[in-house]
Scaffold this motif. Sequence first.
Motif, short mmCIF file in Angstrom:
data_model
loop_
_atom_site.label_atom_id
_atom_site.label_comp_id
_atom_site.label_asym_id
_atom_site.label_seq_id
_atom_site.Cartn_x
_atom_site.Cartn_y
_atom_site.Cartn_z
N GLY A 111 0.81 -1.21 0.00
CA GLY A 111 0.00 0.00 0.00
C GLY A 111 0.85 1.26 0.00
O GLY A 111 2.05 1.23 -0.27
N GLN A 112 0.21 2.37 0.31
CA GLN A 112 0.95 3.63 0.40
C GLN A 112 1.77 3.67 1.68
O GLN A 112 1.39 3.09 2.69
CB GLN A 112 -0.02 4.81 0.35
CG GLN A 112 -0.69 5.01 -1.00
CD GLN A 112 -1.58 6.23 -1.04
OE1 GLN A 112 -2.07 6.69 -0.02
NE2 GLN A 112 -1.78 6.77 -2.23
N MET A 113 2.88 4.39 1.64
CA MET A 113 3.75 4.50 2.80
C MET A 113 4.06 5.97 3.07
O MET A 113 4.14 6.77 2.14
CB MET A 113 5.08 3.75 2.58
CG MET A 113 4.90 2.26 2.43
SD MET A 113 6.50 1.39 2.22
CE MET A 113 7.18 1.55 3.86
N ASP A 114 4.24 6.29 4.33
CA ASP A 114 4.67 7.64 4.70
C ASP A 114 6.11 7.85 4.24
O ASP A 114 6.84 6.89 3.96
CB ASP A 114 4.55 7.85 6.20
CG ASP A 114 3.11 7.89 6.68
OD1 ASP A 114 2.23 8.22 5.86
OD2 ASP A 114 2.87 7.58 7.87
N ALA A 115 6.51 9.11 4.21
CA ALA A 115 7.80 9.47 3.61
C ALA A 115 8.98 8.78 4.29
O ALA A 115 9.88 8.26 3.62
CB ALA A 115 7.98 10.98 3.65
N GLU A 116 9.01 8.76 5.62
CA GLU A 116 10.18 8.22 6.31
C GLU A 116 10.35 6.72 6.10
O GLU A 116 11.44 6.26 5.71
CB GLU A 116 10.15 8.55 7.80
CG GLU A 116 11.41 8.10 8.54
CD GLU A 116 11.38 8.43 10.01
OE1 GLU A 116 12.44 8.27 10.67
OE2 GLU A 116 10.32 8.82 10.52
#
Length: 379
Positions: free
Chosen positions: A261-266
């Motif tokens: 899925g989508q992931m946060d930047a870090e």
Amino acid sequence: MRIGFYAPLKPPDHPAPSGDRRIARLLMQAMTGMGHEVFILSTLRSYNRDGDAALERQTAAAAAAEAGQIAAAWETGAVPKADLLFTYHVYHKAADYLGPALKQRCHLPYVIAEPSVAPKREHGPWAAGYAQAGMAIRRADVLLAVTALDHACLASFAGPARVTLFPPFLDPAPFAAAAARRDIWRATLAAQYGLAADQPWLLAVGMMRSGDKLASFRRLAEAAELARDLPWQLILVGDGPERPAVESAFASLGDRVRLVGQMDAEPLAGLYAASDLYVWPAVNEAYGMALLEAQAAGLPVLSVNTRGVPDVVRHGETGWLAADDSAATLAQALRQLLPDAARRSGMALAARRHVARDLSMTAAQERLAATFIRLGLRP
């Protein structure tokens, strides 16, 4: 200097994430970091996906009214006047109606970043958008072309004197920080997603939408199937309306593929750093910001020698560019790169250096400063 920033395709404050919004924000960040006051000139969208003539007329009328209001506010002193008009991404589906009007009425310098011309759209559904985009491109004082292909086309269309090569860029710091903690990220992500730390990790990042993105995912699935005898695990990052189609394309590969899925930047930066090879067929890709992100984190890239990809990936140095995007050609490249850890390690180091030197925020700011000096403005 006050810079009026306009993105007719998608404004920087639009709620839906995309590569276009990302680049608009990066441009604003770069100019703000140079000490300039950057404000969104307008949120009016001129995007005309299907070449709807009525929609184009409505956009033109709305833009004329808004340009009049902006100019009047500047002329009366109700708000401070801009010193520069800066528009990002102009083409036949997203023409700029505001920039040329305000340049003419208010006598302001006008820059377009990432303009493009598709002569085959001069006639047909997008004829009006093509004509307006072309007029804006010809009136701009400077055209910032992001790829060599665009540079050549724009030079032919508007003359070479006003065209400057301005490669895509990013802030490499978060990716360099992730690279410094590669072992920690690899252990963490292996535990989180059930990955074997002793096998090569392949990574692909993209929005799961119809058209070229879905075509790239499907081509990648075909290449992975042809190379399934090799040891690897594939992580797919992204989401969107075509996720079921992507899942179906990779279903035969079973648990060798993780759709996360989508992931946060870090954590995404950590995943780039922890992986062993970024693989993306780049079907009709302009250049691909994910290719920059991968290299910034020290992840070599396997992609295709097409359109703007060679402008961001150096073949044989920071990655490998296959001659075409066929599954067989990509699978053959996997057979060459996966067993050769030393080669990939050399590419990883070169990739980080390449981004830091040529495709970083600092490099972009230096190019912008040169552009402003050329226009007689404060850099």
